[in-house]
Design a protein around this motif. Structure first.
Motif, mmCIF file in Angstrom:
data_model
loop_
_atom_site.group_PDB
_atom_site.id
_atom_site.type_symbol
_atom_site.label_atom_id
_atom_site.label_comp_id
_atom_site.label_asym_id
_atom_site.label_seq_id
_atom_site.Cartn_x
_atom_site.Cartn_y
_atom_site.Cartn_z
ATOM 1 N N VAL B 149 0.957 -1.580 -0.136
ATOM 2 C CA VAL B 149 0.001 -0.121 0.469
ATOM 3 C C VAL B 149 0.372 1.114 0.249
ATOM 4 O O VAL B 149 0.687 2.324 -0.775
ATOM 5 N N VAL B 150 2.120 0.772 0.583
ATOM 6 C CA VAL B 150 2.945 2.304 0.794
ATOM 7 C C VAL B 150 3.359 3.027 -0.113
ATOM 8 O O VAL B 150 3.837 3.450 -1.163
ATOM 9 N N ARG B 151 3.606 2.200 -1.583
ATOM 10 C CA ARG B 151 4.265 1.992 -2.494
ATOM 11 C C ARG B 151 3.538 2.464 -3.052
ATOM 12 O O ARG B 151 3.641 3.593 -4.755
ATOM 13 N N LEU B 152 2.412 1.970 -3.551
ATOM 14 C CA LEU B 152 1.382 1.894 -3.985
ATOM 15 C C LEU B 152 1.234 3.251 -4.791
ATOM 16 O O LEU B 152 1.197 4.463 -5.544
ATOM 17 N N VAL B 153 0.388 3.931 -3.438
ATOM 18 C CA VAL B 153 0.059 5.302 -2.774
ATOM 19 C C VAL B 153 1.241 5.924 -3.211
ATOM 20 O O VAL B 153 1.164 7.276 -3.656
ATOM 21 N N TYR B 154 2.135 5.876 -2.539
ATOM 22 C CA TYR B 154 3.669 7.016 -2.573
ATOM 23 C C TYR B 154 3.703 7.278 -4.424
ATOM 24 O O TYR B 154 3.887 8.334 -5.240
ATOM 25 N N THR B 155 3.931 6.452 -4.649
ATOM 26 C CA THR B 155 4.295 6.008 -6.156
ATOM 27 C C THR B 155 2.162 7.243 -6.995
ATOM 28 O O THR B 155 2.745 7.472 -7.806
ATOM 29 N N GLY B 156 1.391 7.145 -6.267
ATOM 30 C CA GLY B 156 0.525 7.624 -6.967
ATOM 31 C C GLY B 156 0.769 9.623 -6.702
ATOM 32 O O GLY B 156 -0.024 10.296 -7.635
ATOM 33 N N LEU B 157 1.266 9.086 -4.891
ATOM 34 C CA LEU B 157 1.482 10.929 -4.833
ATOM 35 C C LEU B 157 2.397 11.643 -6.356
ATOM 36 O O LEU B 157 2.164 13.085 -5.802
ATOM 37 N N SER B 158 3.635 10.877 -6.557
ATOM 38 C CA SER B 158 4.493 11.449 -7.239
ATOM 39 C C SER B 158 3.962 12.460 -8.239
ATOM 40 O O SER B 158 4.512 13.418 -8.495
ATOM 41 N N THR B 159 3.096 12.330 -8.310
ATOM 42 C CA THR B 159 2.747 12.794 -9.707
ATOM 43 C C THR B 159 1.667 14.324 -9.150
ATOM 44 O O THR B 159 0.978 15.278 -10.235
ATOM 45 N N PHE B 160 1.777 14.194 -7.903
ATOM 46 C CA PHE B 160 0.417 15.227 -7.571
ATOM 47 C C PHE B 160 0.630 16.467 -7.339
ATOM 48 O O PHE B 160 2.377 17.341 -7.124
ATOM 49 N N ILE B 182 -9.899 17.776 -2.092
ATOM 50 C CA ILE B 182 -8.837 17.517 -3.373
ATOM 51 C C ILE B 182 -7.356 16.185 -3.466
ATOM 52 O O ILE B 182 -7.665 15.635 -4.510
ATOM 53 N N THR B 183 -7.145 16.223 -1.895
ATOM 54 C CA THR B 183 -6.178 15.256 -2.641
ATOM 55 C C THR B 183 -6.342 14.000 -2.292
ATOM 56 O O THR B 183 -6.514 12.745 -3.506
ATOM 57 N N PHE B 184 -7.393 13.299 -1.596
ATOM 58 C CA PHE B 184 -7.885 11.877 -1.445
ATOM 59 C C PHE B 184 -8.606 11.243 -3.204
ATOM 60 O O PHE B 184 -7.797 10.310 -3.864
ATOM 61 N N PRO B 185 -9.029 12.459 -3.710
ATOM 62 C CA PRO B 185 -9.800 11.787 -5.320
ATOM 63 C C PRO B 185 -8.611 12.102 -5.801
ATOM 64 O O PRO B 185 -9.115 10.843 -6.898
ATOM 65 N N ILE B 186 -7.921 12.581 -6.599
ATOM 66 C CA ILE B 186 -7.020 12.342 -7.143
ATOM 67 C C ILE B 186 -5.724 11.280 -7.030
ATOM 68 O O ILE B 186 -5.637 10.490 -7.831
ATOM 69 N N ILE B 187 -5.520 10.916 -5.298
ATOM 70 C CA ILE B 187 -4.496 9.754 -5.422
ATOM 71 C C ILE B 187 -5.436 8.531 -4.802
ATOM 72 O O ILE B 187 -5.081 7.368 -4.588
ATOM 73 N N ARG B 188 -6.837 8.253 -5.335
ATOM 74 C CA ARG B 188 -8.205 7.430 -5.135
ATOM 75 C C ARG B 188 -7.835 5.875 -5.941
ATOM 76 O O ARG B 188 -7.339 5.063 -5.213
ATOM 77 N N PRO B 189 -7.410 6.355 -7.453
ATOM 78 C CA PRO B 189 -7.040 5.133 -7.881
ATOM 79 C C PRO B 189 -5.744 3.952 -6.782
ATOM 80 O O PRO B 189 -5.761 3.116 -6.886
ATOM 81 N N ALA B 190 -4.485 4.820 -6.739
ATOM 82 C CA ALA B 190 -3.760 4.757 -6.091
ATOM 83 C C ALA B 190 -3.530 3.679 -5.185
ATOM 84 O O ALA B 190 -3.993 2.627 -4.599
ATOM 85 N N VAL B 191 -5.002 4.565 -4.031
ATOM 86 C CA VAL B 191 -5.163 3.695 -2.894
ATOM 87 C C VAL B 191 -6.152 2.587 -2.656
ATOM 88 O O VAL B 191 -5.819 1.895 -2.221
ATOM 89 N N PHE B 192 -7.043 3.082 -3.523
ATOM 90 C CA PHE B 192 -8.160 1.439 -3.948
ATOM 91 C C PHE B 192 -7.402 0.260 -4.672
ATOM 92 O O PHE B 192 -7.619 -0.831 -4.201
ATOM 93 N N SER B 193 -6.317 0.871 -5.475
ATOM 94 C CA SER B 193 -5.425 -0.622 -6.147
ATOM 95 C C SER B 193 -5.072 -0.951 -4.995
ATOM 96 O O SER B 193 -4.823 -2.040 -4.688
ATOM 97 N N GLY B 194 -3.766 0.049 -4.062
ATOM 98 C CA GLY B 194 -3.420 -1.059 -3.030
ATOM 99 C C GLY B 194 -3.993 -1.573 -2.013
ATOM 100 O O GLY B 194 -3.920 -2.733 -1.450
#
Lengths: 287, 271
Positions: B149-160, B182-194
């Motif tokens: 989860v950490v890795r997926l969300v961290y990667t998801g944040l890299s373009t934030f 703001i933040t959550f909707p943008i990283i939602r795919p990464a969080v969901f995949s995690g």
């Protein structure tokens, strides 16, 4: 400003606390405790002793199991490399859509439990399985071949589980090769074979090394596949560790086996990395 | 790349076909086997019947462990996702001192074989009285899921783009509101995949569960594993077929939302 910085640090720490508690409490502390148990008498509370490790190194029974574990892992690496390299090359040449399809097909089975995949192999390789039934009905063999519950079965199962890591490691390094190199080589008259040995292979070495170390370490610590596809005749270190922990209940020996497994894997991977690196530097210096 | 534009199959293509077949066939072969009308584990199967699906109901241990595994995986996924997302946010947004070290610490369970994690956890949990409990099992599953989860969300944040957050706070949104809108909707795919990945990690696990389960807390893979060591019947095929179909649903979700190739970006000790 410094106050703002301090409060930011505080927020970061608060957010990290749950994760760190899990890692420390369920992983770091247990690992230290296990080391204690393997090194001290009376479940980690008595005098310091190396008796558990001495027990492992003095008995040829344990050393044989260690050697078998290493040997089967090496076989698996070789098979994964021989089968995985062509797949990686094909993926590097294929159109993006095809590449995506192959990636999906070799990755998706890994999200289904290894127990179930091994069961599938039992149906394929068993005495009454797909391969034996096919060969017998074609009249090629008269009795079933022994494909399961021996070292062959374990290597087949491990290759199925681990080849994906080899393919992905090698294909990543192949994707990075500049295609103009091949064009240049072609203009200069290099044959396809020559192009492979002077461009593709050398430039994919980092991928081969990464895939090799990954497949080797994962093979060393596999438990389910040797247990289900090797049967009782092919005992490896993880199976031995499990038996010591759950059947013999000799926990200091079980802890020592866990560290023998971890230590021998790290040692062999380090030796391999050193050998590879010195060779690479030699090449740099000689040219 | 060497773009070969040939219609006829190449040697590489043929080898690739067989390797893909090798990886996929153990799963494909199980489904027809489960419909056999005999008691023999045979391929090709003989006849057609649903008897091995009906027989699942005679073995309450499989039904119970199936529900237990689902619940365990769900609770694991929710908790691991919360813990992992918070940690990834802390590391990426606030970049605290020693972020690199904390990150490797959070990833460290992936560098040690899960069998060894299981043994260490059993020893330690026995000492503190958690061995064989549901909490012990749950904690060990959370441990092996959090790194993903950490890795997926961290990667998801890299373009934030953090200027979005600043804009929101200038416009008067408090930090919770900023995160939620703001933040959550943008990283939602990464969080969901995690979360889906954590679910599957828990649902598939054997090597850690091996040391954590008790007769009252047995997971489905553990039940199948134990059963397989004693008897090999088409019953395993029918149970496995159900698990395969269920897992495929999750796999397709993951592929659509995130892409499987990105999930396996670096080292993974899934088994």
């Amino acid at each position: 400003m410094p106050q703002l910085k301090r409060s930011k640090g505080l927020i970061a720490m608060l957010l990290l606390v749950p994760g760190l508690i899990i890692i420390l409490g369920v992983f770091v502390l247990p690992m230290i405790y296990m080391l204690m148990i393997s090194l001290r008498e009376d479940m980690g509370r008595g005098a310091w002793t190396l008796v558990s490790y001495a027990h492992l190194f003095q008995d040829s029974y344990y050393l044989e199991i260690l050697w078998r574990t290493v040997k089967l892992s090496l076989y698996t690496v070789v098979v994964c490399l021989l089968l995985g390299y062509p797949v990686a090359m094909y993926m590097a040449q294929a159109a993006p859509k095809m590449r995506g399809l192959i990636t999906f097909l070799i990755l998706s089975p890994h999200l289904i439990s290894v127990v179930i995949r091994n069961f599938g192999w039992v149906v394929i390789l068993g005495d009454d399985g797909f391969i034996n039934n096919t060969l017998m009905s074609l009249g090629i063999i008269s009795g079933p071949l022994r494909l399961l519950y021996n070292e062959l079965g374990v290597v087949i199962g491990l290759t199925d589980s681990l080849i994906v890591y080899m393919v992905l490691a090698i294909s990543t390094s192949l994707y990075a090769i500049d295609s103009s190199l091949y064009k240049a080589a072609g203009i200069l008259g290099a044959s396809r074979t020559k192009q492979f040995f002077s461009i593709t292979l050398p430039l994919s070495l980092p991928g081969i090394f990464a895939g090799t170390t990954l497949v080797f370490s994962l093979a060393m610590s596999s438990f389910v596949t040797p247990a289900l596809m090797g049967g009782t005749s092919v005992k490896v270190l993880p199976v031995l560790a499990y038996e010591q922990m759950m059947a013999s209940l000799d926990w200091s020996l079980g802890a020592a086996i866990a560290f023998l497994l971890l230590g021998s894997t790290i040692l062999l991977v380090t030796i391999f990395t050193r050998l590879v690196e010195t060779k690479r530097y030699k090449e740099v210096f000689s040219s | 790349m060497i773009h070969v534009k040939k219609r006829r199959p190449t040697v590489l293509g043929i080898i690739t076909f067989f390797v893909v077949l090798m990886v996929v066939s153990p799963l494909l072969i199980i489904i027809p086997t489960s419909f056999t009308s005999t008691g023999a584990l045979r391929f090709p199967p003989e006849g057609f019947s649903l008897q091995w699906y009906v027989k699942i109901f005679d073995r309450p241990e499989f039904i119970d462990s199936f529900w237990f595994s689902l619940q365990l995986a769900l609770v694991t996924a929710v908790i691991a996702t919360i813990i992992g997302t918070l940690a990834a946010l802390a590391l990426h947004k606030y970049k605290p001192r020693g972020a690199g070290m904390i990150n490797s610490l959070l990833m460290s369970p992936l560098t040690v074989p899960s069998l060894i994690i299981g043994i260490a956890a059993l020893l330690f949990f026995t000492r503190i009285g958690l061995a064989g409990t549901f909490i012990g099992l749950l904690l060990s599953h959370i441990l092996i899921s959090v790194p993903y989860v950490v890795r997926l969300v961290y990667t998801g944040l890299s373009t934030f783009d953090y200027t979005l957050e600043r804009a929101a706070s200038i416009l008067g949104a408090n930090s919770f509101r900023t995160f939620w809108d703001i933040t959550f909707p943008i990283i939602r795919p990464a969080v969901f995949s995690g979360m889906v990945f954590a679910f599957l990690t828990s649902f598939d696990n054997v090597t850690v569960s091996l040391f954590m389960v008790s007769p009252s807390t047995t997971t489905l893979p553990m039940a199948i594993f134990s059963y397989m060591q004693e008897s090999l019947t088409p019953l395993v095929a029918s149970i496995s077929s159900i698990v395969i179909l269920l897992s495929l649903v999750f796999i397709f979700i993951l592929e659509r939302v995130y892409g499987l190739d990105r999930l396996f970006g670096s080292n993974s000790h899934a088994h």
